[in-house]
Design a protein around this motif. Structure first.
Motif, short mmCIF file in Angstrom:
data_model
loop_
_atom_site.label_atom_id
_atom_site.label_comp_id
_atom_site.label_asym_id
_atom_site.label_seq_id
_atom_site.Cartn_x
_atom_site.Cartn_y
_atom_site.Cartn_z
N GLY A 51 -20.02 -25.95 -17.30
CA GLY A 51 -20.22 -27.39 -17.33
C GLY A 51 -21.65 -27.77 -17.02
O GLY A 51 -22.14 -27.51 -15.93
N ALA A 55 -23.21 -32.76 -12.47
CA ALA A 55 -22.93 -31.89 -11.32
C ALA A 55 -23.45 -30.47 -11.57
O ALA A 55 -24.17 -29.91 -10.73
CB ALA A 55 -21.43 -31.88 -11.02
N GLU A 78 -22.09 -24.25 -21.41
CA GLU A 78 -21.84 -25.66 -21.75
C GLU A 78 -21.36 -25.74 -23.20
O GLU A 78 -21.98 -25.21 -24.11
CB GLU A 78 -23.10 -26.50 -21.52
CG GLU A 78 -23.05 -27.91 -22.06
CD GLU A 78 -21.88 -28.75 -21.58
OE1 GLU A 78 -21.72 -28.92 -20.36
OE2 GLU A 78 -21.10 -29.25 -22.44
N ALA A 79 -20.25 -26.46 -23.37
CA ALA A 79 -19.65 -26.57 -24.70
C ALA A 79 -20.46 -27.46 -25.63
O ALA A 79 -20.56 -27.21 -26.83
CB ALA A 79 -18.22 -27.11 -24.57
N GLN A 80 -21.07 -28.51 -25.08
CA GLN A 80 -21.85 -29.43 -25.92
C GLN A 80 -23.23 -28.83 -26.20
O GLN A 80 -23.63 -27.88 -25.56
CB GLN A 80 -22.07 -30.76 -25.19
CG GLN A 80 -20.87 -31.32 -24.51
CD GLN A 80 -20.12 -32.28 -25.38
OE1 GLN A 80 -20.70 -32.94 -26.24
NE2 GLN A 80 -18.81 -32.36 -25.18
N ARG A 98 -23.83 -45.49 -20.79
CA ARG A 98 -23.28 -44.73 -19.66
C ARG A 98 -24.31 -44.70 -18.55
O ARG A 98 -25.24 -43.90 -18.57
CB ARG A 98 -22.94 -43.30 -20.09
CG ARG A 98 -21.46 -42.99 -20.41
CD ARG A 98 -20.45 -43.69 -19.56
NE ARG A 98 -19.94 -42.94 -18.44
CZ ARG A 98 -19.14 -41.91 -18.53
NH1 ARG A 98 -18.77 -41.45 -19.70
NH2 ARG A 98 -18.71 -41.31 -17.45
N VAL A 185 -15.76 -22.16 -23.27
CA VAL A 185 -15.01 -21.14 -22.54
C VAL A 185 -13.69 -20.94 -23.28
O VAL A 185 -12.90 -21.86 -23.41
CB VAL A 185 -14.76 -21.59 -21.10
CG1 VAL A 185 -13.81 -20.63 -20.40
CG2 VAL A 185 -16.07 -21.70 -20.34
N ASP A 385 -16.43 -34.06 -11.06
CA ASP A 385 -15.15 -34.56 -11.57
C ASP A 385 -14.09 -33.47 -11.69
O ASP A 385 -12.90 -33.78 -11.78
CB ASP A 385 -15.35 -35.25 -12.92
CG ASP A 385 -15.83 -36.69 -12.75
OD1 ASP A 385 -16.36 -37.01 -11.67
OD2 ASP A 385 -15.67 -37.50 -13.69
N GLY A 395 -18.60 -47.37 -7.97
CA GLY A 395 -19.74 -46.67 -8.58
C GLY A 395 -20.08 -45.39 -7.87
O GLY A 395 -21.25 -45.07 -7.68
N LEU A 398 -20.29 -40.21 -9.66
CA LEU A 398 -21.39 -39.27 -9.84
C LEU A 398 -22.04 -38.91 -8.49
O LEU A 398 -22.46 -37.78 -8.27
CB LEU A 398 -22.41 -39.91 -10.77
CG LEU A 398 -23.37 -38.94 -11.45
CD1 LEU A 398 -23.61 -39.40 -12.87
CD2 LEU A 398 -24.68 -38.86 -10.71
C1 LIG Z 1 -16.44 -46.09 -17.23
C2 LIG Z 1 -17.04 -45.18 -16.21
C3 LIG Z 1 -18.04 -45.67 -15.39
C4 LIG Z 1 -18.61 -44.89 -14.42
N1 LIG Z 1 -19.55 -45.43 -13.61
C5 LIG Z 1 -20.09 -44.71 -12.62
C6 LIG Z 1 -21.08 -45.25 -11.73
O1 LIG Z 1 -21.49 -46.40 -11.82
N2 LIG Z 1 -21.58 -44.45 -10.75
C7 LIG Z 1 -21.16 -43.17 -10.61
O2 LIG Z 1 -21.63 -42.49 -9.71
N3 LIG Z 1 -20.24 -42.62 -11.44
C8 LIG Z 1 -19.69 -43.35 -12.44
N4 LIG Z 1 -18.74 -42.79 -13.26
C9 LIG Z 1 -18.34 -41.40 -13.05
C10 LIG Z 1 -19.33 -40.39 -13.59
O3 LIG Z 1 -19.65 -40.62 -14.93
C11 LIG Z 1 -18.72 -39.00 -13.46
O4 LIG Z 1 -18.29 -38.86 -12.12
C12 LIG Z 1 -19.73 -37.88 -13.77
O5 LIG Z 1 -20.12 -37.90 -15.10
C13 LIG Z 1 -19.10 -36.53 -13.47
O6 LIG Z 1 -20.04 -35.49 -13.66
P1 LIG Z 1 -19.57 -33.98 -13.78
O7 LIG Z 1 -20.82 -33.21 -14.03
O8 LIG Z 1 -18.72 -33.64 -12.66
O9 LIG Z 1 -18.60 -33.92 -15.05
P2 LIG Z 1 -18.88 -34.27 -16.59
O10 LIG Z 1 -19.98 -35.25 -16.73
O11 LIG Z 1 -17.56 -34.60 -17.15
O12 LIG Z 1 -19.39 -32.88 -17.19
C14 LIG Z 1 -18.53 -31.79 -17.49
C15 LIG Z 1 -19.18 -30.88 -18.50
O13 LIG Z 1 -18.38 -29.71 -18.68
C16 LIG Z 1 -18.35 -29.37 -20.03
N5 LIG Z 1 -17.13 -28.61 -20.32
C17 LIG Z 1 -15.86 -29.02 -20.14
N6 LIG Z 1 -15.01 -28.05 -20.54
C18 LIG Z 1 -15.75 -27.01 -20.96
C19 LIG Z 1 -15.45 -25.71 -21.51
N7 LIG Z 1 -14.18 -25.30 -21.68
N8 LIG Z 1 -16.45 -24.89 -21.83
C20 LIG Z 1 -17.72 -25.28 -21.65
N9 LIG Z 1 -18.07 -26.48 -21.15
C21 LIG Z 1 -17.10 -27.34 -20.81
C22 LIG Z 1 -18.39 -30.71 -20.75
O14 LIG Z 1 -18.89 -30.58 -22.06
C23 LIG Z 1 -19.31 -31.53 -19.85
O15 LIG Z 1 -20.66 -31.46 -20.27
C24 LIG Z 1 -18.17 -43.55 -14.25
C25 LIG Z 1 -17.18 -43.04 -15.08
C26 LIG Z 1 -16.60 -43.84 -16.03
C27 LIG Z 1 -15.52 -43.30 -16.91
#
Ligand SMILES: Cc1cc2nc3c(=O)[nH]c(=O)nc-3n(C[C@H](O)[C@H](O)[C@H](O)COP(=O)(O)OP(=O)(O)OC[C@H]3O[C@@H](n4cnc5c(N)ncnc54)[C@H](O)[C@@H]3O)c2cc1C
Ligand SMILES: C[S@@+](CC[C@H](N)C(=O)[O-])C[C@H]1O[C@@H](n2cnc3c(N)ncnc32)[C@H](O)[C@@H]1O
Lengths: 493, 314
Positions: A51, A55, A78-80, A98, A185, A385, A395, A398
């Motif tokens: 991922g 994070a 990373e898948a993307q 976003r 993955v 997440d 908010g 993240l």
């Molecule tokens: C409408 C909305 C508003 C928000 N507003 C806020 C805000 O104001 N403030 C705030 O702090 N947070 C906010 N958030 C939350 C925030 O966007 C998320 O908490 C944050 O993006 C999580 O980051 P992450 O790196 O944990 O996960 P993600 O951003 O989901 O990243 C996960 C990554 O893993 C990769 N992945 C998944 N499965 C695989 C696989 N099998 N193989 C390879 N790669 C894989 C995906 O491609 C992705 O790039 C909001 C969320 C939403 C929905």
């Protein structure tokens, strides 16, 4: 897909955590030309991070920027296509939909790992005041700072892509991360025992290309549907809110009531969920409107002028009037003009009027609350997440992930400097105990807030206006909330 | 309390007259202990073990008590279970590195001693908690780890196979110290000789330490940890840790074998030449919080102790 070596530097850097003989054996396979050669033995890494969202990229940056952990062999899957993130660029007057509000604690952490300077700072908007009120009773929590703290930054509105592309640039600068880009993955299994090595407790990540990566520590930074969490057999519990978060980039009539130096965030609790407008540079703002899936579908179907009218209505009209505006499929602009003549409100206590919405920025996401039973297993850790999803009303999603990463990186640093095997559950215990409780409290508070304020009538309504007034009256409670929002209270996030 | 030592303890406690001697430090000096610094043990300390004879050849002399070896053999399988009986050793391990680092950085040699390519000898390594961790440090060249208990050592070897980083750095030998060849020149010795939580299991500690000493390189450190012999340590390690909380397996400790920090100092600095710069750190296990350094606690409970072998003057 391929294994992109970000820099040749890792060929020379000391591989403190892997013995010399095995790293020699492994090194040639790092380069692209060897990627296709199928092998019996998996490649061995100290940390494999699945991922590359906020994070995952922050974790790798933290590990690479710290001299103690810089010797670790680390890989990112990373898948993307991260190339799209790396080359992300928008004109100065266009903003991605976003956005996240980064607390000063998150910004400080990003600065400590050398990433903050890589963000486009002119696209980051600090804000200094919060206006939060109940749409049914109109009770307000006054969130302006009292004089000693006036002008203090509550948080920084940042496009997620500004953050992730900045983190990638910092990782490029540091080098030494083996990136498996656009690589899904395909599966995760355990390793095998050979005559001189027993990898039966080591997770092995299988990529679609056939490559296999054995991990001393497998980090799940892979979002809400975490495959790493599923592999570790960790349950994630919670519920769906039956709500969607509608986002959009809005153009306002001006820079805000406080001008550029005193930006204000607004949030109004409606019976369907909170609607928030958060400041971006100039006359732009970002919208996060939590509402029913049906309302979200309507919002996405409207013409720009009717969409704008409904957003203005959301901050001005009484809930019954607003509800009516959702029952017509067009004509919101005229409806609003007529209803505003009969509605009393203090113009300067609500956001300035929205005059436009940027093309292609209206989108929606289902909202849910989830919390994993634990963040750690043997040779597994979850961050962001993958570990928790929170209602966006505070908010904090993240920011919680940044807090996780900071703690996990510190835990790994401690293991490395004390010769512990950084992947064992025992070594990871302090990460789980540092983060689980605070995240749980925050998830609970946001969940309760959502529930209390989603009732339009009934016994909760008088109670909650009492609640808001009570919060106002109780100075210490209010400053607790404010400090938490800014992430510099007792270390909750 | 294991039955085999209970009567002796009661006798000693009666002898202490606890109520009239409140200071634990004074208590410890007011009853007879085995004579630690002499080469022959007093009969009262351990009648069941044959007295060693320091002049006899290695083939007949042993520092090892058979009871101790069978006790640790029985513990072998759970050694690496983080929730198992050895959890408390696992939790202590990071402090050992902190202590060694603070000892090594406390000397003001000019030029400073090299801090890379360090050679370790871990005596009584058990399942390898310290040995593995020392081998993982980037500053370590090699770790030789020895233990007389065959079962414990095979657990250590099997566990080390789980980590590719250890393969070229860590060597296990199933031997007591008296059968390990002494370095042929002092410079072939070890930078750090560690003896963690072992000395309280050895019947004749002075003889044992005499066998360990030649392995330390001039300028290197002998580092150990153990428990002071006081009424408080009896209560905490035997009564509370073994009997009540059960965080330490029953029968692990024979309180009569505990040695106080003062006795350690006397042994190294007054009775033997070649040693300098004694260092000590008292540590306390706080359930729920782990091990914490508590200055002064070396007088009453667990402590780390280190001495440096006088460096060669070039
Ligand atoms: C409408 C909305 C508003 C928000 N507003 C806020 C805000 O104001 N403030 C705030 O702090 N947070 C906010 N958030 C939350 C925030 O966007 C998320 O908490 C944050 O993006 C999580 O980051 P992450 O790196 O944990 O996960 P993600 O951003 O989901 O990243 C996960 C990554 O893993 C990769 N992945 C998944 N499965 C695989 C696989 N099998 N193989 C390879 N790669 C894989 C995906 O491609 C992705 O790039 C909001 C969320 C939403 C929905
Ligand atoms: C409490 S354990 C400590 C293990 C290890 N040093 C640690 O702290 O992780 C004591 C160890 O000392 C070993 N031992 C007992 N008598 C010994 C002796 N005479 N010489 C060397 N080791 C001995 C035991 O086999 C056992 O493994």
């Amino acid at each position: 897909m391929g294994s992109i070596v970000l820099s040749g530097r890792q060929l020379q850097r000391p591989l403190s955590s892997l013995c010399r003989s095995c790293s020699r054996r492994l090194l040639p396979r790092l380069s692209r030309s060897y990627a296709a050669v199928s092998s019996q033995q998996p490649d061995i890494y100290d940390v494999v991070c699945v991922g590359g969202g906020p994070a995952g990229l922050s974790l790798l940056t933290a590990l690479r920027s710290n001299p103690t952990t810089a010797g670790l062999r680390v890989a990112l899957v990373e898948a993307q296509d991260l190339e799209k993130v790396r080359s992300w660029k928008l004109p100065p007057d266009r903003f991605s939909n976003r956005c996240s509000s980064l607390t000063p604690a998150s910004a400080q952490f990003l600065d400590n790992v050398g990433a903050w300077a890589h963000l486009h700072r002119d696209r980051v908007q600090p804000y200094h005041e919060m206006q939060v009120w109940d749409g049914v009773t109109d009770a307000r929590i006054e969130f302006e700072w009292t004089p000693p703290a006036a002008g203090k930054t509550i948080a920084y509105m940042t496009e997620n892509l500004n953050l992730t592309s900045g983190l990638l640039r910092r990782i490029d600068e540091l080098g030494g991360v083996t990136v498996f880009n656009s690589a899904r993955v395909a599966g995760i299994s355990f390793g095998e025992e050979t005559e001189d090595l027993d990898l039966r407790e080591w997770p092995v990540v299988h990529l679609a290309s056939g490559q296999r990566l054995a991990a001393r520590l497998l980090v799940g930074a892979d979002g809400a549907n975490s495959p790493v969490r599923a592999f570790a057999g960790i349950e994630s519990r919670g519920w769906d809110y039956e709500r969607h978060g509608v986002v959009a980039t809005l153009e306002l009539e001006g820079e805000g009531w406080g001008g550029d130096a005193m930006k204000i965030a607004y949030q109004r609790f409606l019976p369907t969920g909170p609607v928030a407008m958060l400041p971006l540079p100039g006359n732009l703002s970002t919208l996060v409107w939590s509402t029913t899936p049906a309302n979200a579908a309507l919002l996405k179907s409207l013409s720009p002028k009717d969409f704008v009218a409904l957003v203005n209505a959301a901050f001005r009209l009484r809930p019954v009037d607003l509800e009516y505006m959702h029952t017509i499929s067009s004509g919101q602009e005229e409806e609003l003009a007529w209803r505003l003549q009969h509605t009393q409100f203090n113009r300067r206590a609500i956001p300035q009027t929205v005059v436009g919405v940027q093309d292609g920025t209206i989108a929606s996401f289902p909202l849910k609350m989830r919390h994993a039973d634990t963040y750690i297993g043997e040779r597994v850790a979850l961050v962001g997440d993958a570990a928790h999803s929170i209602h966006p009303l505070a908010g904090q999603g993240l920011n919680q992930g940044q807090g996780d990463v900071e703690s996990l990186a510190r835990t790994i640093e401690f293991s490395v400097s004390h010769g512990q095997d950084l992947g064992t559950r025992m070594s990871l215990e302090s990460y789980n105990s540092e983060r689980y409780g605070p995240n749980h409290v925050l998830l609970g508070v946001c969940d309760k807030l959502h529930k209390i304020y989603s009732a339009g009538s009934g016994p909760l309504v008088p109670l909650r206006s009492l609640g808001l007034s009570a919060i106002n009256a109780l100075g210490p409670v209010k400053s607790f909330f404010m400090e938490q929002a800014a992430g510099n209270g007792i270390k909750l996030f | 309390m294991p039955p085999r030592i209970k009567p002796a303890l009661l006798r000693q406690l009666r002898y202490l007259h606890l109520p009239s001697s409140p200071s634990p430090v004074r208590c410890t000096s007011s009853f007879p202990s085995r004579s630690f610094s002499a080469t022959t043990a007093s009969a009262s300390a351990s009648a069941s073990h044959s007295s060693p004879n320091s002049t006899s050849p290695n083939s007949t002399f042993t520092t090892v008590s058979p009871d101790e070896v069978s006790h640790f053999n029985a513990l072998a399988s759970s050694w690496w279970d983080p929730q198992g009986p050895s959890r408390i050793l696992h939790l202590m391990n990071p402090l050992r590195h902190d202590f060694i680092r603070s000892c090594r950085s406390s000397v003001l040699d000019v030029p400073p001693p090299p801090s890379n390519n360090l050679k370790y000898l871990d005596i009584g390594c058990g399942g390898g908690i310290f040995a593995e961790s020392a081998a993982r440090l980037p500053t370590t060249a090699s770790v030789t780890a020895i233990d007389p208990s065959p079962e414990v050592l095979s657990v250590a070897k099997a566990h080390a196979k789980r980590d590719p980083a250890l393969r070229s750095k860590l060597t296990y030998l199933n031997t007591p110290i008296e059968n390990l060849p002494v370095p042929s020149t002092p410079q072939d010795g070890y930078d750090i000789v560690s003896i963690f939580e072992v000395i309280e299991h050895v019947p004749y500690p002075a003889d044992f330490l005499d066998r360990c000493a030649p392995f330390v390189k001039p300028g290197g450190w002998l580092v150990l940890s153990t428990i002071a012999r006081t009424w408080l340590s009896w209560v905490t390690t035997n009564l509370v840790a073994e009997d009540l909380l059960r965080i330490v397996p029953k029968g692990t400790h024979d309180w009569r074998k505990y040695i106080n920090e003062e006795e350690m100092k006397t042994y190294f600095l007054q009775k033997r030449a070649q040693w300098t710069e004694p260092r000590c750190m008292g540590v306390v296990y706080v359930p729920g919080l782990g091990w914490k350094e508590v200055p002064g606690s070396e007088k009453v409970g667990n402590y780390f102790f280190a001495v440096r072998k006088v460096p060669d003057t070039a």
